[in-house]
Scaffold this motif. Structure first.
Motif, mmCIF file in Angstrom:
data_model
loop_
_atom_site.group_PDB
_atom_site.id
_atom_site.type_symbol
_atom_site.label_atom_id
_atom_site.label_comp_id
_atom_site.label_asym_id
_atom_site.label_seq_id
_atom_site.Cartn_x
_atom_site.Cartn_y
_atom_site.Cartn_z
ATOM 1 N N LEU A 17 0.774 -1.138 -0.019
ATOM 2 C CA LEU A 17 -0.065 -0.087 0.132
ATOM 3 C C LEU A 17 0.865 1.416 0.081
ATOM 4 O O LEU A 17 0.498 2.112 -0.542
ATOM 5 N N LEU A 76 -7.857 3.709 -3.444
ATOM 6 C CA LEU A 76 -6.689 3.552 -2.460
ATOM 7 C C LEU A 76 -7.175 3.715 -1.099
ATOM 8 O O LEU A 76 -6.842 3.045 -0.144
ATOM 9 N N LEU A 93 -8.626 0.747 0.329
ATOM 10 C CA LEU A 93 -7.741 -0.265 0.986
ATOM 11 C C LEU A 93 -7.172 0.382 2.181
ATOM 12 O O LEU A 93 -6.603 -0.621 3.013
ATOM 13 N N HIS A 94 -6.906 1.666 2.101
ATOM 14 C CA HIS A 94 -6.297 2.239 3.537
ATOM 15 C C HIS A 94 -7.397 1.987 4.625
ATOM 16 O O HIS A 94 -6.928 1.552 6.069
ATOM 17 N N TYR A 123 -6.593 -1.523 5.700
ATOM 18 C CA TYR A 123 -5.397 -1.839 6.395
ATOM 19 C C TYR A 123 -5.632 -1.293 7.902
ATOM 20 O O TYR A 123 -5.131 -2.057 8.679
ATOM 21 N N CYS A 171 -3.211 -3.412 -5.026
ATOM 22 C CA CYS A 171 -2.051 -2.551 -4.944
ATOM 23 C C CYS A 171 -1.195 -2.708 -6.165
ATOM 24 O O CYS A 171 -0.672 -1.714 -6.883
#
Length: 595
Positions: free
Chosen positions: A326, A355, A358-359, A362, A414
């Motif tokens: 990432l 993005l 995905l953050h 995470y 990613c």
């Protein structure tokens, strides 16, 4: 046109893996006392620089191991050759105290989060070196708990040493050909050796075949062997410490003997899909000397600390691999331009939206994993409450399964964000995916771990303890914040009721796997909320983002799908089980009567 002419792509630039991480610094600030956080943060910033330089350079020189079974005269030697880079990485991590810190306990219960934070920022750049270190960590804990005084003096002290010239590493040998994760069919047998006992413990002779032994370059290993009858299954297994090489204690600087010195034959190195750097082997054990640990026929129970610790290492490894991927994808968005070079990816809403998704994932995984690590640190220092111990029992298999499942798919996303460059091996994403897939198998598949949670729920009040804790966090949300988060908070309360219903005593056979995902979505959400509440109360920079992350994770991160999957499994009839079999293996099903 020469390659130097024309358009030149702009390489992405990665920063310090600690100071640039969007989650870890604030998380540690919350879970550590101020004085501990100051010390730990300074050390992590320093070590983050070492990761970018020393660790990465050593990783370039790390190559797969080689096995030389015979010398030029035809004699069996079983010489295992590892690369300079592999040995150098091991030295760095030992000096940094990745294994030692939790046992030095300079910061008490906070030592475990400190050690895992250090591992977290480095493991994705260190060529799977945590594989032997994770097992060394687990074996150290077993010896700390049940090792004889001599084992603690000579072996435990070496496992937790920071001096590479003195330090030992350890392996774990459980997997055999008949059963895989099912150790009840273990064929390896242990026979008492007549004569005086060793200071290390009762001496036994071990005979068997271990089909999958990681860390074959280690100095000692824990192994299960049968001391009862085959009919006893797993209840007839005992736990042993096996010297991989003899003599076990050698003078400083002495050459490492072959495993043949203890009648251990390296049959072959495993030809694996990934983790090729790790010396994993098939071992033929033909009368190796070993020392009994604990009481006979209690091996499965006694080896549990190893499994618990290595499962946490696995979750950290999965999430840390995603961290690096990432970070690369995010850094790339700052330099890559589209629309004739006029618009950066970072200014492209559709790209940034992916993005951001995905953050959010995470952040959920990091808080979920470190929430469990906090409890592990408390447990090892004997300061957990009964409720915390019960909660840890559920969290340990859950974080391992959930992180392994979510991270590989996220790493693939990613990769796509770099376009064709993402598919190139030089950037490291491809190898992290290749190596990361092992986490879905090693130390238990998702299905195996889901059944482990079922056993824990059936044998204790762990689920009640978890739900009580979760409701406590929800109830503690301040009124202004709760008003802004009314929808996700309502969803979570409904999900908790569904979770209790999912684990009823007469659970449907198809429920355990989707129930694990429901549990994990709820637990990770609660940890995000816990952090968002803290950040709001202390007016931390970015506290609005913490609240929004919680909102998105609950409403958009898959909780609704997890709920639906559990409900579908609960209401499935026996016809569905039969139809599953017909789809896979052929045959007929009653479902046809309804069509």
């Amino acid at each position: 046109m020469r390659v130097e002419e024309g358009f030149q792509p702009v390489p992405f630039v990665e920063g310090n893996p600690y100071t640039t991480d969007p989650v870890l610094p604030a998380l540690l600030k919350r879970i550590l006392p101020p004085n501990v956080f100051q010390d730990v943060s300074q050390d992590l910033e320093r070590f983050g620089g070492e990761v970018l330089t020393t660790v990465r350079e050593l990783s370039k020189r790390a190559t797969p191991p080689q096995l030389v079974q015979y010398d030029s005269w035809g004699r069996r030697v079983d010489e295992l050759r590892t690369s300079e880079g592999w040995r150098g990485l091991k030295d760095v991590f030992q000096r940094e105290g990745v294994v030692a810190i939790p046992y030095e306990r300079k910061y008490g219960e906070h030592s475990r989060p400190y050690a895992f934070a250090k591992l977290f920022i480095s493991v994705a750049d260190s060529e799977m070196i945590d594989c032997p270190l994770s097992m060394t960590d687990g074996v150290a804990r077993v010896l700390e708990l049940i090792g004889s005084p001599k084992l603690k003096e000579e072996i435990y002290s070496r496992l937790i040493s920071r001096d590479p010239a003195h330090t030992y590493t350890a392996g774990q040998w459980m997997t055999e050909r008949p059963g895989g994760s099912d150790v009840s069919r273990t064929e390896t047998v242990a026979s008492p050796i007549l004569g005086p006992s060793s200071a290390f413990g009762p001496r036994y002779k071990i005979d068997g075949f271990k089909w999958f032994s990681s860390a074959t370059d280690s100095d000692v290993a824990l192994a299960l062997a049968r001391t009862g009858s085959p009919e006893d299954g797993s209840r007839g297994l005992s736990l042993f410490l096996i010297p991989v090489r003899l003599p076990l204690i050698r003078p400083p600087g002495a050459p490492r003997p072959s495993a043949l010195t203890n009648n251990i034959h390296i049959h072959r190195l495993k030809n694996k899909f990934g983790t090729k750097i790790v010396p994993t082997a098939e071992l033929s054990i033909q009368g190796a000397e070993a020392y009994l640990l604990g009481e006979p026929n209690q091996g499965v129970k006694l080896i549990t600390p190893v499994l618990n610790i290595t499962r946490v290492h696995s979750a950290v490894g999965s999430t840390a691999n995603l961290r690096k991927c990432l970070a690369i994808a995010t850094a790339h968005s700052h330099g890559r331009a589209i629309k004739g070079g006029k618009q950066l990816l970072r200014d492209t809403p559709l790209h940034v939206a992916e993005l951001a998704r995905l953050h959010v994932l995470y952040r959920a995984l990091v808080h979920f994993t470190f929430g469990s690590i906090v409890l592990l640190g408390k447990a090892e220092c004997g300061v957990t409450s009964e409720s915390e111990s019960l909660r840890l029992r559920l969290l340990t298999p859950a974080i391992k399964a959930f992180a392994a499942d979510k991270c590989v798919a996220a790493m693939e996303e990613c990769m796509t964000m770099l376009g064709g460059e993402g598919y190139m091996e030089e950037n490291g994403i491809t190898k992290l995916i290749q190596d990361g897939l092992v986490e879905k198998i090693w130390e238990g598949t998702i299905t195996v771990l889901s059944l482990d949670i079922v056993r824990a729920v059936q044998k204790s009040s762990a689920l009640d303890a978890f739900v009580k804790w979760a409701n406590g966090i929800l109830d503690a949300c301040p009124a202004p914040l709760a008003a802004n988060l009314e929808e996700p908070l309502t969803c979570l309360r409904e999900a908790l009721l569904a979770l209790l219903n999912a684990y009823k005593a007469a659970a449907h056979p198809l429920v355990p796997r989707p129930a694990l995902f429901l549990f994990s979505h709820i637990a990770s959400s609660v940890y995000l909320l816990e952090h968002a509440v803290w950040a709001s109360k202390t007016s931390e920079p970015g506290h609005e983002i913490d609240a929004e992350t919680f909102r998105r994770w609950v409403l958009e991160g898959g909780l609704d799908i997890a709920l639906e999957n559990v409900r579908r499994a609960q209401t499935s009839s026996q016809d569905r089980v039969q139809t599953d079999s017909a789809i896979v293996y052929g045959g007929t099903s009653k479902i046809g009567a309804r069509l």
